[in-house]
Design an enzyme around this catalytic site. Structure first.
Site, PDB file in Angstrom:
ATOM      1  N   ASP A 198       0.874  -1.165   0.000  1.00  0.00           N
ATOM      2  CA  ASP A 198       0.000   0.000   0.000  1.00  0.00           C
ATOM      3  C   ASP A 198       0.922   1.229   0.000  1.00  0.00           C
ATOM      4  O   ASP A 198       2.109   1.152   0.360  1.00  0.00           O
ATOM      5  CB  ASP A 198      -0.959   0.010   1.197  1.00  0.00           C
TER       6      ASP A 198
HETATM    7  C1  BGC Z   1      -4.944   3.363  -0.036  1.00  0.00           C
HETATM    8  C2  BGC Z   1      -4.979   2.358  -1.170  1.00  0.00           C
HETATM    9  C3  BGC Z   1      -4.759   3.074  -2.485  1.00  0.00           C
HETATM   10  C4  BGC Z   1      -3.440   3.819  -2.416  1.00  0.00           C
HETATM   11  C5  BGC Z   1      -3.126   4.572  -3.687  1.00  0.00           C
HETATM   12  C6  BGC Z   1      -3.708   4.236  -0.075  1.00  0.00           C
HETATM   13  O1  BGC Z   1      -3.777   5.283   0.855  1.00  0.00           O
HETATM   14  O2  BGC Z   1      -5.003   2.681   1.203  1.00  0.00           O
HETATM   15  O3  BGC Z   1      -6.200   1.671  -1.184  1.00  0.00           O
HETATM   16  O4  BGC Z   1      -4.771   2.153  -3.545  1.00  0.00           O
HETATM   17  O5  BGC Z   1      -3.491   4.767  -1.360  1.00  0.00           O
HETATM   18  O6  BGC Z   1      -3.994   5.643  -3.848  1.00  0.00           O
END
Ligand code: BGC
Length: 812
Positions: free
Chosen positions: A236
């Site tokens: 993530d």
């Molecule tokens: C989120 C993810 C997301 C990523 C990119 C993170 O803060 O938890 O679900 O895909 O950001 O935007």
């Protein structure tokens, strides 16, 4: 495992992957595992590798720019998709998203979110499917199959137990092995088995003491070795925190870049003997396999050479929306009889909230509000509108009435370039800056333009973001200062609260000059440069009692009153959990007052996740409309007027916070203990013997059904039902399996299958469902394996969890 058996085409791709891998040196390999920017991996022209581009997900494909200049179809929220209980529809949604991704040059969609609805307070509840792992796995697998049939990869997320937002970067979720297997891992396992995803995203949180980007056991031993997952594992965003522990823990790619724990740091760790080049090779192999699958690696034939037939995004968004609406109560008010005059009430009826906040945000080219939808559907002169109550007590991004652009200047005030800024929110990531602008020279960004209010009165202005700002409205400086925070979430500028700075009397229809200037200071040590701030605004706050009185008068003058109640961006979003389940503002008072004035009061609930509806027995009908996506208003008109049935069934129990069995989302001393173990959702409501407002699986249509016959052959169940109503309809037949000898450590019943049937009035239809072996198994913590629990089980064919119609038994 069926889902992971390699095909001859897979083998051919593997050969290209191996040849490409053999041609890379250590530094290039290490570089390939680190984001080059916010959304992509670097190209390696020597081996014919293009940059792999990723994008959120899950209701649309935002693309690499965070702006409404680059619009996307916005489908209904994942809770809505799950409420259709229709894997075939989820698959079509996936195909549309692949089409959108291809148009935007995106190879991997950062979706679906298959964490569970453990607590109704979870801030990203709207972004996940259900409290039930089986339903989540079925919808998730179909979605992944749909996207990948379009030749685009997915990252099933967030692996695993990322079920709440509070302290999400540091929380250690303490979960028993059995609960992990039977609940939280189960959707991931089902998706690996049935859809063979090309990617997985490891979560921010820890599970049982180890952060998920370093969880060798769950990633290497369970996901890869046991289940046979052969895709790539991306962190993530900013979740990877070490070089050696991450690579040894099975993390392939660290995002975003350019500064990550991989790249040069990884090459150095190999040279220092802290990890092996063989492990780096495994990770690179996974990335190259992804590239081969999506057609980004020269010489490899992509999985999909001819994309499926084009999908009409607007039509599909409307179809999913109306199929997702859950009619939880109907005392005859719906469908609205032809010829009825309608009073439409509610701020969200005019300014629809079509999607949830955070990384799931996309920018649709248009949105159809309930007011737009009903205006188009009802005969002229039969619809009136009143605001009634405004749920947004906080400021939102400057939207309607503003015409803004961004002017970038250097330290001397020379204009370097200008960018479009159609809404008050500006978010530039990495080098995505307006033409002529570079980070080195950029000193200030000014959002400047005009505002033409639609209402006269005291308008409020504010700022979301960190740093130095100057706000000027109508030629007068209203704020000149610095905003700061003591929160440590790196995305706080994005998720934090706007700060109010000025209230100004403005006249409707006049045009005023607006300027918000920000001095740009991006710290040198951040993984990537992001310039993000928002001009926030709120329309004049009118006397709430007056608004309610107006709405009551409108309701009294109409045959039917339709009240749209809603949550706001400050209630449901990524980055924080909810504090309660109340509808914000005076909306409960509004509904009660309208219901007292008009016996045909229909309430439409515009929220992504459960809210309390204390007046629910005082109104004629309640329709749960989720975040319905860009076409929501037309879909609502379809259902209210009765041209279509509302097709949804609850994917999650709706109840009040004080009776909900599992609610805690706040860690103690860094730990969030899942003490309820196996008992979340309906499993918990049943165990506690509590009655929710609306049970799991509940939802009414516009026709009636009898359940006539249930038959069992082996583990195949056949059910016959008859449409006894007067119009064609659709029924979701649900199968629940219950051990006849209850055990305290087992849920009383589990959803073990479902099927949708359609029938004309008077028509009988049969459907068959194969019960999965898992319906009769538990995870044995002694032997660390699945064990069949022998005995007699009751199988119920049901309209909902609490409306079971037919029963039979099976001896296992
Ligand atoms: C989120 C993810 C997301 C990523 C990119 C993170 O803060 O938890 O679900 O895909 O950001 O935007």
């Amino acid at each position: 495992m069926a889902g992971t058996r390699p095909t001859p085409a897979d083998q051919a791709r593997e050969e290209v992957v191996e040849a490409a891998l053999a041609a890379l040196d250590l530094d290039t390999k290490a570089r390939l595992l680190a984001g080059q920017d916010m959304w992509s991996l670097p190209a390696v022209p020597e081996i014919g590798l293009k940059p792999l581009v990723m994008s959120d997900g899950p209701i649309g494909v935002r693309g690499v720019r965070w702006t409404s200049d680059d619009p996307s179809i916005a489908l209904p929220s994942p809770t809505a998709l799950a409420a259709t209980w229709d894997p075939a529809l989820a698959r079509r949604a996936g195909r549309l998203l692949a089409q959108e991704a291809r148009c935007k040059g995106v190879h991997v969609l950062l979706a679906p979110t298959v964490n569970l609805h453990r607590s109704p307070l979870g801030g990203r509840h709207f972004e996940a499917y259900s409290e039930d792992p089986y339903l989540t796995g079925r919808v998730g697998a179909a979605y992944v199959n749909g996207v990948q049939e379009g030749g685009v990869g997915t990252t099933v997320k967030h692996f695993v137990a990322n079920d709440a937002e509070t302290d999400r970067f540091t929380v250690d979720n303490v979960v028993s092995e059995r609960a992990l297997r039977e609940l939280y891992l189960a959707p991931f396992e089902a998706i690996v088995e049935n859809a063979r995803p090309w990617g997985i995203m490891t979560a921010y949180n820890s599970v049982n003491g180890t952060t998920m980007t370093e969880h060798r056991h769950l990633v290497n031993e369970v996901l890869r070795d046991e289940w046979g997952f052969d895709g790539f594992n991306v962190s993530d965003w900013m979740a990877a925190r070490s070089t050696v522990a991450a690579v040894e823990g099975g993390l392939d790619v660290a995002m975003p870049g350019p500064t990550t724990v991989y790249g040069p740091a990884l090459a150095a760790a190999v040279r220092a003997g802290e990890t092996s080049e063989a492990r780096v090779d495994e990770a690179v192999r996974n990335v190259l396999r992804l590239a081969a699958r999506v057609g980004a690696l020269k010489g490899a034939e992509p999985v999909v050479t001819a994309p499926p037939a084009a999908v009409d995004g607007e039509a599909l968004a409307r179809e999913i929306a109306r199929r997702s609406f859950v009619l939880v109560r109907n005392e005859g008010a719906l469908p609205v009889p032809a010829g009825h005059t309608v009073a439409l009430i509610g701020a969200a009826a005019r300014d629809a909230r079509v999607l949830g906040g955070g990384s799931a945000t996309v920018f649709p080219a248009r949105t159809v509000s309930p007011l737009d939808g009903l205006t188009a559907a009802l005969p002229e002169g039969t619809l009136t509108y009143a605001v009634g109550a405004d749920p947004s007590q906080e400021l939102a991004a400057a939207g309607r009435g503003f015409a803004l652009r961004a002017v970038c200047r250097d330290a001397d005030g020379t204009v370097l370039g200008t960018g479009s800024a159609p809404s008050g929110h500006l978010q530039w990531m990495g080098d995505d800056l307006p033409e002529g602008v570079t980070h080195d020279r950029l000193h200030s960004v000014e959002l400047t333009g005009t505002f033409t209010p639609r209402e006269s009165g005291r308008h409020t202005f504010g700022i979301k973001g960190l740093g130095a700002f100057t706000l000027t409205v109508d030629g007068t400086e209203r704020f000149d200062g610095v905003q700061s925070t003591d929160l440590d979430d790196p995305f706080v500028t994005f998720f934090g609260d706007p700060v109010e700075h000025a209230t100004v009397d403005l006249t409707a229809g006049r045009t005023y000059e607006i300027s918000l200037r920000h001095i740009v200071v991006v710290p040198a040590d951040v993984p990537m440069r992001v310039i993000s701030f928002t001009l926030a605004h709120q329309e004049p706050r009118r006397d709430p009692d007056e608004l309610i009185t107006e709405a009551v008068e409108a309701a009294r003058a109409a045959d039917t009153a339709v009240v749209v109640v809603a949550t706001t961006e400050r209630v449901e979003s990524e980055g924080f959990d909810r504090k309660d389940l109340h509808l914000p503002g005076r909306q409960d008072d509004l509904v009660r007052a309208v219901a007292a004035a008009n016996p045909n009061t229909v309430v439409v609930v515009n929220s992504g996740s459960p809210v309390e509806l204390p007046w629910r027995d005082e109104v004629a009908a309640v329709l749960l409309g989720w975040f319905p996506g860009q076409e929501g208003g037309d879909a609502l008109a379809d259902v209210l007027t009765g041209t279509h049935e509302p097709g949804g069934r609850l994917p999650t129990t709706w109840g009040s916070l004080d009776t909900a069995p599992v609610t805690r989302v706040t860690p103690t001393d860094g730990e969030l203990r899942y003490t309820e173990d196996l008992f979340i959702g309906y499993r918990a409501w049943e165990k506690e013997g509590r009655t929710p407002a609306y049970p799991f699986g509940h939802g009414l249509g516009y026709t009636d059904w009898t359940y006539d016959e249930i038959e069992l052959t082996g583990t195949t169940v056949t059910v016959r039902v008859t449409n006894t109503g007067s119009r064609t309809g659709r029924e979701t037949i649900q199968l629940y399996v219950a051990p006849t000898t209850p055990a305290p450590d087992r849920p009383a019943r589990l959803l073990a299958g479902f099927a949708n049937v359609e029938a004309a009035p008077g028509e009988s239809v049969r459907t068959t469902v194969d019960l999965p072996a898992r319906a009769f198994e538990i995870w044995d913590e002694e032997s660390h394996s699945w064990t069949t629990v022998k005995g007699t089980y009751e199988i119920a064919a049901a309209h909902s969890l609490t409306d079971t119609r037919l029963r039979t038994t099976i001896v296992v």
